[in-house]
Scaffold this motif. Structure first.
Motif, mmCIF file in Angstrom:
data_model
loop_
_atom_site.group_PDB
_atom_site.id
_atom_site.type_symbol
_atom_site.label_atom_id
_atom_site.label_comp_id
_atom_site.label_asym_id
_atom_site.label_seq_id
_atom_site.Cartn_x
_atom_site.Cartn_y
_atom_site.Cartn_z
ATOM 1 N N PRO A 150 30.282 44.613 43.408
ATOM 2 C CA PRO A 150 30.810 45.882 43.905
ATOM 3 C C PRO A 150 31.851 46.456 42.930
ATOM 4 C CG PRO A 150 31.786 44.027 45.099
ATOM 5 C CD PRO A 150 30.727 43.457 44.194
ATOM 6 N N ASP A 151 31.998 47.757 42.942
ATOM 7 C CA ASP A 151 32.987 48.462 42.116
ATOM 8 C C ASP A 151 32.884 48.115 40.629
ATOM 9 O OD1 ASP A 151 34.145 49.616 44.473
ATOM 10 O OD2 ASP A 151 35.181 47.709 44.816
ATOM 11 N N PRO A 152 31.693 48.240 40.048
ATOM 12 C CA PRO A 152 31.535 47.868 38.638
ATOM 13 C C PRO A 152 32.413 48.687 37.690
ATOM 14 C CG PRO A 152 29.596 49.052 39.413
ATOM 15 C CD PRO A 152 30.443 48.768 40.615
ATOM 16 N N GLY A 153 32.687 49.933 38.043
ATOM 17 C CA GLY A 153 33.553 50.765 37.208
ATOM 18 C C GLY A 153 34.977 50.226 37.162
ATOM 19 N N ASP A 154 35.480 49.785 38.310
ATOM 20 C CA ASP A 154 36.830 49.210 38.366
ATOM 21 C C ASP A 154 36.892 47.895 37.596
ATOM 22 O OD1 ASP A 154 37.639 51.338 39.912
ATOM 23 O OD2 ASP A 154 37.548 50.245 41.804
ATOM 24 N N LEU A 155 35.842 47.087 37.719
ATOM 25 C CA LEU A 155 35.801 45.820 36.988
ATOM 26 C C LEU A 155 35.769 46.073 35.476
ATOM 27 C CD1 LEU A 155 33.253 43.892 39.230
ATOM 28 C CD2 LEU A 155 35.719 43.465 39.058
ATOM 29 N N ALA A 156 35.031 47.108 35.063
ATOM 30 C CA ALA A 156 34.975 47.460 33.641
ATOM 31 C C ALA A 156 36.355 47.882 33.141
ATOM 32 C CB ALA A 156 33.959 48.579 33.415
ATOM 33 N N LEU A 157 37.061 48.670 33.948
ATOM 34 C CA LEU A 157 38.420 49.079 33.574
ATOM 35 C C LEU A 157 39.332 47.869 33.414
ATOM 36 C CD1 LEU A 157 39.120 52.242 35.764
ATOM 37 C CD2 LEU A 157 39.164 52.115 33.261
ATOM 38 N N THR A 158 39.207 46.920 34.325
ATOM 39 C CA THR A 158 40.042 45.714 34.251
ATOM 40 C C THR A 158 39.776 44.937 32.976
ATOM 41 O OG1 THR A 158 40.152 45.535 36.663
ATOM 42 C CG2 THR A 158 40.604 43.536 35.406
ATOM 43 N N LEU A 159 38.497 44.760 32.633
ATOM 44 C CA LEU A 159 38.157 43.975 31.443
ATOM 45 C C LEU A 159 38.603 44.684 30.161
ATOM 46 C CD1 LEU A 159 36.765 41.348 30.478
ATOM 47 C CD2 LEU A 159 34.696 42.717 30.162
ATOM 48 N N VAL A 160 38.292 45.970 30.045
ATOM 49 C CA VAL A 160 38.639 46.701 28.820
ATOM 50 C C VAL A 160 40.152 46.878 28.716
ATOM 51 C CG1 VAL A 160 38.352 48.869 27.553
ATOM 52 C CG2 VAL A 160 36.381 47.807 28.672
ATOM 53 N N ALA A 161 40.816 47.090 29.855
ATOM 54 C CA ALA A 161 42.285 47.171 29.837
ATOM 55 C C ALA A 161 42.889 45.835 29.394
ATOM 56 C CB ALA A 161 42.817 47.562 31.212
ATOM 57 N N GLY A 162 42.262 44.739 29.812
ATOM 58 C CA GLY A 162 42.714 43.423 29.367
ATOM 59 C C GLY A 162 42.630 43.290 27.857
ATOM 60 N N TYR A 163 41.534 43.796 27.299
ATOM 61 C CA TYR A 163 41.368 43.767 25.835
ATOM 62 C C TYR A 163 42.420 44.631 25.148
ATOM 63 C CZ TYR A 163 39.547 45.284 21.317
ATOM 64 O OH TYR A 163 39.418 45.631 19.996
ATOM 65 N N GLN A 164 42.593 45.851 25.639
ATOM 66 C CA GLN A 164 43.573 46.737 25.015
ATOM 67 C C GLN A 164 44.980 46.154 25.110
ATOM 68 O OE1 GLN A 164 43.096 49.341 23.117
ATOM 69 N NE2 GLN A 164 40.879 49.301 23.374
ATOM 70 N N GLY A 165 45.279 45.556 26.265
ATOM 71 C CA GLY A 165 46.603 44.962 26.445
ATOM 72 C C GLY A 165 46.840 43.786 25.519
ATOM 73 N N MET A 166 45.860 42.912 25.392
ATOM 74 C CA MET A 166 46.068 41.744 24.541
ATOM 75 C C MET A 166 46.104 42.149 23.072
ATOM 76 S SD MET A 166 42.522 39.603 25.098
ATOM 77 C CE MET A 166 41.011 39.881 24.174
ATOM 78 N N SER A 167 45.367 43.188 22.700
ATOM 79 C CA SER A 167 45.429 43.689 21.322
ATOM 80 C C SER A 167 46.802 44.278 21.026
ATOM 81 C CB SER A 167 44.361 44.762 21.092
ATOM 82 O OG SER A 167 43.073 44.236 21.201
ATOM 83 N N LEU A 168 47.301 45.047 21.969
ATOM 84 C CA LEU A 168 48.619 45.664 21.795
ATOM 85 C C LEU A 168 49.713 44.612 21.670
ATOM 86 C CD1 LEU A 168 50.561 48.139 21.886
ATOM 87 C CD2 LEU A 168 50.591 47.846 24.356
ATOM 88 N N LEU A 169 49.697 43.616 22.561
ATOM 89 C CA LEU A 169 50.729 42.577 22.528
ATOM 90 C C LEU A 169 50.600 41.695 21.290
ATOM 91 C CD1 LEU A 169 50.837 41.597 26.296
ATOM 92 C CD2 LEU A 169 52.633 42.738 24.988
#
Length: 200
Positions: A150-169
């Protein structure tokens, strides 16, 4: 091969080298600090020849974004060859982690460019960068949808946001190990999400 065919091939090669150099130099130096001469030097092309292919630095920025889009398409095409969506998502995370040294030094190629371009008052290049990120989000969402979650769009946001966050940090702290630790966390999260679907 005729002379005109050879000339076209050389022109295509030069344009390709300039595009690849633009993506690399802009990622390392940012838009504001990069000159056309920097890109010409990285491509090993006389600076005067650049204007035959690209009239402005913004055109080179657009070419760099096209290069990032092409790299993303190559990666996702390769991942599409894996047998199931969960394997593809985990392989995506592993690909991000595999680029940890570059991320720690310069950040995410498209993400850092999107942030920098957003600060400019002119043009729509920031929207172009956002479009490339949207392509990644759409591909990830498709994988979650294929998993029947369920909510595949929200799950995609979570995963890609995780990538962007770890790249930034990783970039801010100059610590590639952040990518490893956060990548492992994202893999565990993917397992948890799919286990919850299976009721285990």
């Amino acid at each position: 091969m005729t002379d005109s065919t050879k000339s076209r091939a050389r022109g295509t090669d030069k344009r390709r080298r300039l595009t690849a150099a633009a993506a690399q130099v802009l990622h390392r130096q940012g838009v504001e600090r990069t000159t056309i001469a920097d890109i010409a030097k990285a491509a090993d092309i006389p600076v005067g020849n650049v204007y035959y292919y690209f009239k402005t630095k913004d055109e080179l920025v657009q070419a760099a974004l096209a290069e990032h889009e092409g790299s993303l398409a190559e990666l996702t095409t390769e991942l599409d060859g894996l047998p199931d969506p969960l394997s593809r998502l985990k392989a995506l995370v592993n690909a991000w982690v595999g680029r940890r040294d570059t991320a720690a030094r310069y950040g995410c190629p498209t993400g850092t460019l999107a942030v920098e371009l957003d600060k400019r008052a002119d043009g729509t290049l920031d929207q172009e960068a956002g479009r490339v990120i949207r392509l990644l989000l759409d591909w990830v969402e498709h994988q979650f949808r294929a998993l029947g979650l369920p909510d595949p769009g929200d799950l995609a946001l979570t995963l890609v946001a995780g990538y962007q966050g770890m790249s930034l940090l990783a970039n801010a702290l100059r610590d590639p190990d952040i990518m490893v630790r956060e990548g492992n966390r994202l893999i565990r999260w993917l397992d948890t999400v799919t286990a919850a679907r299976d009721g285990s």
